[in-house]
Design an enzyme around this catalytic site. Structure first.
Site, PDB file in Angstrom:
ATOM      1  N   ASP A  13       0.841  -0.985  -0.165  1.00  0.00           N
ATOM      2  CA  ASP A  13      -0.015   0.061  -0.003  1.00  0.00           C
ATOM      3  C   ASP A  13       0.828   1.150   0.086  1.00  0.00           C
ATOM      4  OD1 ASP A  13      -2.472  -1.492  -0.020  1.00  0.00           O
ATOM      5  OD2 ASP A  13      -2.301  -1.754   2.085  1.00  0.00           O
ATOM      6  N   ASP A  62      -5.476  -7.009  -6.418  1.00  0.00           N
ATOM      7  CA  ASP A  62      -6.770  -6.784  -5.466  1.00  0.00           C
ATOM      8  C   ASP A  62      -7.548  -5.646  -6.108  1.00  0.00           C
ATOM      9  OD1 ASP A  62      -8.471  -6.632  -3.397  1.00  0.00           O
ATOM     10  OD2 ASP A  62      -7.018  -5.398  -1.988  1.00  0.00           O
ATOM     11  N   LEU A  63      -8.438  -5.686  -7.273  1.00  0.00           N
ATOM     12  CA  LEU A  63      -8.951  -4.781  -7.763  1.00  0.00           C
ATOM     13  C   LEU A  63     -10.570  -5.014  -7.312  1.00  0.00           C
ATOM     14  CD1 LEU A  63      -7.042  -4.334 -11.043  1.00  0.00           C
ATOM     15  CD2 LEU A  63      -6.689  -2.881  -8.935  1.00  0.00           C
ATOM     16  N   LYS A  64     -10.917  -5.990  -6.888  1.00  0.00           N
ATOM     17  CA  LYS A  64     -12.483  -6.172  -6.407  1.00  0.00           C
ATOM     18  C   LYS A  64     -13.327  -6.008  -7.812  1.00  0.00           C
ATOM     19  CE  LYS A  64     -11.637  -5.266  -1.571  1.00  0.00           C
ATOM     20  NZ  LYS A  64     -10.052  -4.565  -1.629  1.00  0.00           N
ATOM     21  N   PHE A  65     -13.436  -6.615  -8.815  1.00  0.00           N
ATOM     22  CA  PHE A  65     -14.000  -6.194  -9.817  1.00  0.00           C
ATOM     23  C   PHE A  65     -15.546  -6.428  -9.520  1.00  0.00           C
ATOM     24  CE2 PHE A  65     -10.043  -7.856 -12.505  1.00  0.00           C
ATOM     25  CZ  PHE A  65      -9.763  -6.486 -12.621  1.00  0.00           C
ATOM     26  N   HIS A  66     -16.357  -5.637 -10.168  1.00  0.00           N
ATOM     27  CA  HIS A  66     -17.876  -5.579  -9.991  1.00  0.00           C
ATOM     28  C   HIS A  66     -18.345  -5.110 -11.080  1.00  0.00           C
ATOM     29  CE1 HIS A  66     -21.396  -5.097  -6.723  1.00  0.00           C
ATOM     30  NE2 HIS A  66     -21.917  -5.518  -7.730  1.00  0.00           N
ATOM     31  N   ASP A  67     -19.047  -5.546 -12.112  1.00  0.00           N
ATOM     32  CA  ASP A  67     -19.583  -5.078 -13.068  1.00  0.00           C
ATOM     33  C   ASP A  67     -20.424  -5.965 -13.912  1.00  0.00           C
ATOM     34  OD1 ASP A  67     -19.989  -3.348 -15.591  1.00  0.00           O
ATOM     35  OD2 ASP A  67     -18.039  -2.625 -14.966  1.00  0.00           O
ATOM     36  N   ILE A  68     -20.843  -5.870 -15.236  1.00  0.00           N
ATOM     37  CA  ILE A  68     -21.644  -6.860 -15.764  1.00  0.00           C
ATOM     38  C   ILE A  68     -20.808  -8.015 -16.162  1.00  0.00           C
ATOM     39  CG2 ILE A  68     -23.495  -5.434 -16.759  1.00  0.00           C
ATOM     40  CD1 ILE A  68     -21.946  -5.508 -19.365  1.00  0.00           C
ATOM     41  N   PRO A  69     -21.165  -9.457 -16.223  1.00  0.00           N
ATOM     42  CA  PRO A  69     -20.760 -10.284 -16.483  1.00  0.00           C
ATOM     43  C   PRO A  69     -19.743 -10.442 -17.464  1.00  0.00           C
ATOM     44  CG  PRO A  69     -22.867 -11.177 -16.064  1.00  0.00           C
ATOM     45  CD  PRO A  69     -22.955  -9.437 -16.129  1.00  0.00           C
ATOM     46  N   THR A 121     -15.786  -5.117   5.089  1.00  0.00           N
ATOM     47  CA  THR A 121     -15.865  -4.925   6.636  1.00  0.00           C
ATOM     48  C   THR A 121     -16.185  -3.963   7.045  1.00  0.00           C
ATOM     49  OG1 THR A 121     -13.253  -4.859   6.790  1.00  0.00           O
ATOM     50  CG2 THR A 121     -14.359  -7.034   7.483  1.00  0.00           C
ATOM     51  N   GLN A 191      -6.552  -0.549  12.384  1.00  0.00           N
ATOM     52  CA  GLN A 191      -7.213  -1.924  12.465  1.00  0.00           C
ATOM     53  C   GLN A 191      -7.668  -2.190  13.865  1.00  0.00           C
ATOM     54  OE1 GLN A 191      -7.875  -3.873   9.817  1.00  0.00           O
ATOM     55  NE2 GLN A 191      -6.219  -3.771   8.480  1.00  0.00           N
TER      56      GLN A 191
HETATM   57  O1  C5P Z   1      -1.248  -2.426   6.817  1.00  0.00           O
HETATM   58  P1  C5P Z   1      -2.347  -3.320   6.983  1.00  0.00           P
HETATM   59  O2  C5P Z   1      -1.828  -4.630   7.638  1.00  0.00           O
HETATM   60  O3  C5P Z   1      -3.665  -2.885   8.052  1.00  0.00           O
HETATM   61  O4  C5P Z   1      -3.045  -3.591   5.604  1.00  0.00           O
HETATM   62  C1  C5P Z   1      -3.845  -4.607   5.265  1.00  0.00           C
HETATM   63  C2  C5P Z   1      -4.484  -4.744   3.847  1.00  0.00           C
HETATM   64  O5  C5P Z   1      -5.820  -5.473   3.869  1.00  0.00           O
HETATM   65  C3  C5P Z   1      -4.683  -3.274   3.285  1.00  0.00           C
HETATM   66  O6  C5P Z   1      -4.469  -3.223   1.820  1.00  0.00           O
HETATM   67  C4  C5P Z   1      -6.158  -3.171   3.371  1.00  0.00           C
HETATM   68  O7  C5P Z   1      -6.980  -2.292   2.443  1.00  0.00           O
HETATM   69  C5  C5P Z   1      -6.538  -4.541   3.106  1.00  0.00           C
HETATM   70  N1  C5P Z   1      -7.979  -4.910   3.992  1.00  0.00           N
HETATM   71  C6  C5P Z   1      -8.113  -4.914   5.217  1.00  0.00           C
HETATM   72  N2  C5P Z   1      -9.400  -5.124   5.539  1.00  0.00           N
HETATM   73  C7  C5P Z   1     -10.393  -5.508   4.990  1.00  0.00           C
HETATM   74  C8  C5P Z   1     -10.057  -5.632   3.542  1.00  0.00           C
HETATM   75  C9  C5P Z   1      -8.780  -5.560   3.033  1.00  0.00           C
HETATM   76  O8  C5P Z   1      -7.359  -4.313   5.835  1.00  0.00           O
HETATM   77  N3  C5P Z   1     -11.662  -5.763   5.413  1.00  0.00           N
END
Ligand code: C5P
Length: 236
Positions: A13, A62-69, A121, A191
């Site tokens: 990141d 980690d681009l989490k695609f979400h669109d039409i099939p 989350t 977190q």
């Molecule tokens: O630095 P850290 O360990 O908190 O990074 C966690 C990674 O996981 C980040 O890329 C964050 O966007 C991702 N992530 C998260 N919680 C989620 C989904 C993804 O921390 N529920």
């Protein structure tokens, strides 16, 4: 590609591809995989992913695609062509979209792990209700993870807290990818609901996404090695 058997995925990141590549240069592709998310990909593009792959890293795009099939199928095919090891799509895209993504990976030149995102989350009860979903996140997470498995996806992203339930409900073989990991010695940062690497593994997670405990460490490789040593000891 160097064989990688450890469960750690380091989240790269960073604001610039240069920073991400500098950090990756301090890591060892035999000891971890790397995750490229939306900000870094938008700045660094496929060229940066190519560089990571060329250095021997398994890349989770980690681009989490979400669109039409059709669009998701094409995007997943493009990711496979990039040579990434893992790619993800939103299960909320629905069964037809998930099936299209599965077929696209199966047809591609290279077959990345295809992983579902269930409920972000960051969504609490009020958010879930506002978009017409059941207020209990776990109800939605379970339903969407079951759907993803039914449509042939390889696994799901989940919080460490959800891992034990998903493992019990979905059985072995469905991969669980878990962020929110903090070794006892690391700072929590933003977190809140965290688990140590060994706790997450014990709860059933296959892959642990670890960002700042490694990327912000004075010695990132040493931090990674400390996590792996903790896992080898199984100390929770
Ligand atoms: O630095 P850290 O360990 O908190 O990074 C966690 C990674 O996981 C980040 O890329 C964050 O966007 C991702 N992530 C998260 N919680 C989620 C989904 C993804 O921390 N529920």
């Amino acid at each position: 590609m160097a064989e990688c058997t450890t469960p750690i995925i380091v989240a790269l990141d960073f604001h610039t591809p240069e920073m991400a590549l500098d950090l990756a240069a301090e890591l060892d592709p035999r000891l971890c995989r790397v995750k490229v998310g939306k900000e870094l990909f938008t700045r660094g593009g496929p060229a940066m992913v190519d560089k990571l792959v060329a250095r021997g890293f398994d890349v989770f795009l980690d681009l989490k695609f979400h669109d039409i099939p059709n669009t998701v199928a094409q995007a997943v095919t493009a990711a496979a062509d990039l040579g990434v090891w893992m790619v993800n799509v939103h299960a909320l895209g629905g069964p037809t979209m998930l099936a299209a993504a599965r077929e696209a990976v199966d047809r591609a030149s290279h077959h990345p792990q295809l992983i579902a995102v269930t409920i972000l989350t960051s969504m609490g009860e009020a958010d879930l209700q506002a978009v017409g979903l059941a207020p209990d996140p776990m109800v939605n997470v379970l339903r969407l993870a079951r759907l993803a498995r039914e449509k042939g996806l390889d696994g799901a992203v989940c919080s460490a807290r959800e891992a034990a339930t998903l493992r019990a409900e979905l059985g072995e073989g469905f991969k669980l990818v878990t962020p929110g990991i903090r070794p006892a010695w690391a700072e929590k940062g933003d977190q809140t609901r965290i688990m140590t690497p060994a706790q997450a593994r014990a709860a059933g997670s296959d892959y642990l996404v670890v960002g700042r405990p490694v990327t912000r460490a004075h010695d990132p490789l040493q931090a990674l090695e400390a996590i792996l040593a903790e896992l080898a000891e199984g100390s929770v």
